[in-house]
Each structure stands twice: as C-alpha cells, then as structure tokens.
Motif scaffolding. Structure first.
Motif, short mmCIF file in Angstrom:
data_model
loop_
_atom_site.label_atom_id
_atom_site.label_comp_id
_atom_site.label_asym_id
_atom_site.label_seq_id
_atom_site.Cartn_x
_atom_site.Cartn_y
_atom_site.Cartn_z
N TRP A 74 -53.25 -11.32 16.88
CA TRP A 74 -52.80 -10.67 18.28
C TRP A 74 -51.97 -9.44 18.34
CZ3 TRP A 74 -51.41 -14.88 22.88
CH2 TRP A 74 -52.80 -15.21 23.19
N ILE A 75 -52.64 -8.28 18.72
CA ILE A 75 -51.75 -7.14 18.31
C ILE A 75 -50.93 -6.74 19.64
CG2 ILE A 75 -51.96 -4.76 17.59
CD1 ILE A 75 -52.86 -6.74 15.45
N PHE A 76 -49.61 -6.65 19.61
CA PHE A 76 -48.92 -6.44 21.01
C PHE A 76 -49.04 -7.34 22.10
CE2 PHE A 76 -49.64 -2.06 18.79
CZ PHE A 76 -48.39 -2.13 18.00
N PRO A 77 -49.23 -8.50 22.03
CA PRO A 77 -49.46 -9.42 23.12
C PRO A 77 -48.42 -9.43 24.27
CG PRO A 77 -48.68 -10.70 21.19
CD PRO A 77 -48.75 -9.25 20.76
N GLU A 78 -48.82 -9.78 25.25
CA GLU A 78 -47.80 -9.65 26.47
C GLU A 78 -46.75 -10.81 26.31
OE1 GLU A 78 -48.18 -10.43 31.50
OE2 GLU A 78 -49.88 -9.31 30.31
N ARG A 79 -47.31 -11.84 25.90
CA ARG A 79 -46.34 -12.99 25.70
C ARG A 79 -46.96 -14.19 24.87
NH1 ARG A 79 -47.28 -14.07 31.47
NH2 ARG A 79 -48.58 -15.92 31.73
N LYS A 80 -46.54 -15.00 24.36
CA LYS A 80 -46.78 -16.21 23.61
C LYS A 80 -48.17 -16.45 23.82
CE LYS A 80 -45.75 -20.72 21.55
NZ LYS A 80 -44.86 -21.88 21.39
N ASP A 81 -48.26 -16.93 25.25
CA ASP A 81 -49.67 -17.51 25.59
C ASP A 81 -50.55 -16.68 26.52
OD1 ASP A 81 -47.75 -17.35 27.61
OD2 ASP A 81 -48.42 -19.39 28.65
N LYS A 82 -50.26 -15.43 26.41
CA LYS A 82 -51.24 -14.41 27.10
C LYS A 82 -51.37 -13.13 26.58
CE LYS A 82 -51.74 -12.19 31.40
NZ LYS A 82 -51.10 -12.02 32.87
N VAL A 197 -49.68 -10.80 15.26
CA VAL A 197 -49.41 -12.50 15.27
C VAL A 197 -50.50 -13.32 15.29
CG1 VAL A 197 -46.88 -12.02 15.98
CG2 VAL A 197 -48.65 -12.53 17.72
N LYS A 198 -50.35 -14.40 14.71
CA LYS A 198 -51.46 -15.50 15.17
C LYS A 198 -51.50 -15.68 16.46
CE LYS A 198 -51.36 -17.66 10.66
NZ LYS A 198 -51.07 -18.98 9.73
N PRO A 199 -52.75 -16.01 16.96
CA PRO A 199 -52.81 -16.28 18.51
C PRO A 199 -52.13 -17.22 19.07
CG PRO A 199 -55.13 -15.78 17.58
CD PRO A 199 -53.93 -15.82 16.28
N GLU A 200 -51.58 -17.03 20.43
CA GLU A 200 -50.29 -17.99 20.73
C GLU A 200 -49.34 -18.22 20.10
OE1 GLU A 200 -52.62 -21.49 21.88
OE2 GLU A 200 -54.04 -20.44 23.16
N THR A 201 -48.89 -17.25 19.40
CA THR A 201 -47.52 -17.27 18.69
C THR A 201 -46.65 -16.36 19.22
OG1 THR A 201 -48.68 -17.72 16.51
CG2 THR A 201 -46.50 -16.89 16.29
N GLU A 202 -45.29 -16.49 19.24
CA GLU A 202 -44.23 -15.97 19.76
C GLU A 202 -44.34 -14.38 19.29
OE1 GLU A 202 -41.60 -15.30 22.75
OE2 GLU A 202 -42.51 -17.40 22.33
N PRO A 203 -44.65 -13.36 19.90
CA PRO A 203 -44.59 -12.10 19.37
C PRO A 203 -43.09 -11.45 18.82
CG PRO A 203 -44.74 -11.95 21.71
CD PRO A 203 -44.68 -13.28 21.30
N SER A 204 -43.09 -10.83 17.83
CA SER A 204 -41.98 -10.17 17.26
C SER A 204 -41.58 -8.82 17.77
CB SER A 204 -41.97 -10.30 15.81
OG SER A 204 -40.97 -9.79 15.19
#
Length: 229
Positions: A74-82, A197-204
């Motif tokens: 996941w590149i620049f996800p909104e949050r961990k689960d989205k 980050v890996k999908p459904e992982t807390e973004p840094s």
C-alpha cells in the motif's frame, strides 16, 4: 629346369595381394579427410548445443509469475484498514526477484481522488498501459504544463528527465501496468518498497519533508520544487 621355372599361380597371387594393398591404402587416405570433417561437425554440434543450453539458464528469476508471487504494497494509505486515495502496488519483476532482467514490471491501482506528486527520473524510462478507470496525466512540453485525459487502452511513455505525474479523476480505481527501464537497484521500485507498507499495516509517517525528498532522490525520483510566488 623345374626349379628355375617360375610358378604362374604364385605370381598371380602376389599381384593380387599388391593390388589389394594399394587400393586399401588409397581408400584409407580418401576417408581421412571425411573422418576429420565428421569429427569437426560433431564437435561443432556439441559446442552449439552447449551454447544454447547456457543461454537458457543465463537469466535468473521465474518465467511465469502469478499474482500470488507479486509483492503487494500500500502506497500512502489513508489509514491501517483503508487504502483510500492511496495506491495498491503489485511488483512482479524488480532487481531483487529478476536481477538479470532488463526491466522491472508492476501493476498499480490509484484510489479515487488520488494523485502522485510531480517528479522526474534522471536514469529511468517508464512505459505504462492503462487497464481501467479514468485519469489525467501531467507532462511538460517546452516548459509548459499539459494535462491529458487517459483511460483504458492508453499507453504512456516517459523519458528520463521529464517532469510528470498522474491523477485519478474517475469514480473507480485507476489501474495500469508499467515497466521501468533499466531494472536497476536504487530505482523507482526500490523507493516504493521503502515508503510502502504491507496491506492493512499501520502506515509510517516518521519522515520529514526533507528526509522524504532525499529518500526519493536517492532512488532516482526527484520531486519537482514548488514555485514560490
């Protein structure tokens, strides 16, 4: 008288032996070049087979790559689960998985409302094919900013040194596959692997703007400076 007289049968037999010996000798000499040519031909075939065999095993990495083989980020996800307006990157070929390949190959899905910052690559070419969705590609001609609508079936080529970006302007993810040439370490895919980050992982979000820009530049992704009015 009988002792001094030559025996015709013996003379005839000796002559036949001499003729046979000469003929056999000529035949052997005639066959020697042919045998030599045959040996060279066999050796050549062996060498050719060896060369072809080596070429089959020159490049490392899988020839057939399934979606399960691809590295998902996941590149620049909104949050961990989205994921939100971020991007789903699937890396099929990169310097790690295919070190001898000439190009990397990936699939990217940019979320609704998503966009990448304007940037360029000094060493990398990109060739993208849009699979579905609608978006806008940003490019420059004679330093003039240009926006082009893209959708399914469109191909986008970016040469090294060209500022570019793209945005999702539709109501569904904008999907594309793209190749990066050359398939070099410290390139675009390495940058995505470091910030993704890996999908459904807390973004840094630990990098400052300056640290982020340096990380990007170290992996051949140079961010376009903002104009100061």
């Amino acid at each position: 008288m009988l002792k001094n007289k030559k025996n015709p049968k013996l003379i005839k037999l000796a002559a036949m032996i001499m003729i046979f010996t000469v003929v056999q000798s000529c035949g052997e000499n005639a066959n020697k070049p042919q045998k030599k040519e045959d040996s060279v031909a066999v050796l050549s075939l062996k060498e050719e087979a060896h060369i072809h065999d080596n070429s089959t095993h020159t490049h490392t990495g899988k020839r057939i790559i399934t979606p399960n083989d691809a590295q998902q980020l996941w590149i620049f996800p909104e949050r961990k689960d989205k994921l939100g307006s971020g991007g789903l990157l699937q890396i099929y070929m990169d310097p790690e998985s295919h070190p001898d390949a000439s190009s990397g190959f990936s699939k990217y899905e940019l979320g609704v409302g998503g966009a990448l910052p304007e940037h360029k690559h000094n060493k990398t070419e990109e060739i993208a094919y849009f699979l579905s969705g609608t978006g806008v590609v940003i490019s420059y001609e004679n330093d003039e900013r240009k926006e082009t609508i893209v959708k399914e079936g469109y191909v986008w080529y970016t040469a090294p040194g060209e500022w570019h970006s793209f945005q999702n302007t539709g109501k569904e993810p904008l999907k594309l596959v793209f190749a990066t040439v050359p398939n070099a370490k410290h390139g675009l895919l390495d940058f995505f692997k470091k910030v993704g980050v890996k999908p459904e992982t807390e973004p840094s979000n630990t990098l400052s703007a300056a640290e982020f820009a340096k990380l990007a530049a170290d992996n051949d992704l140079i961010l376009k400076p903002s104009k100061i009015e």
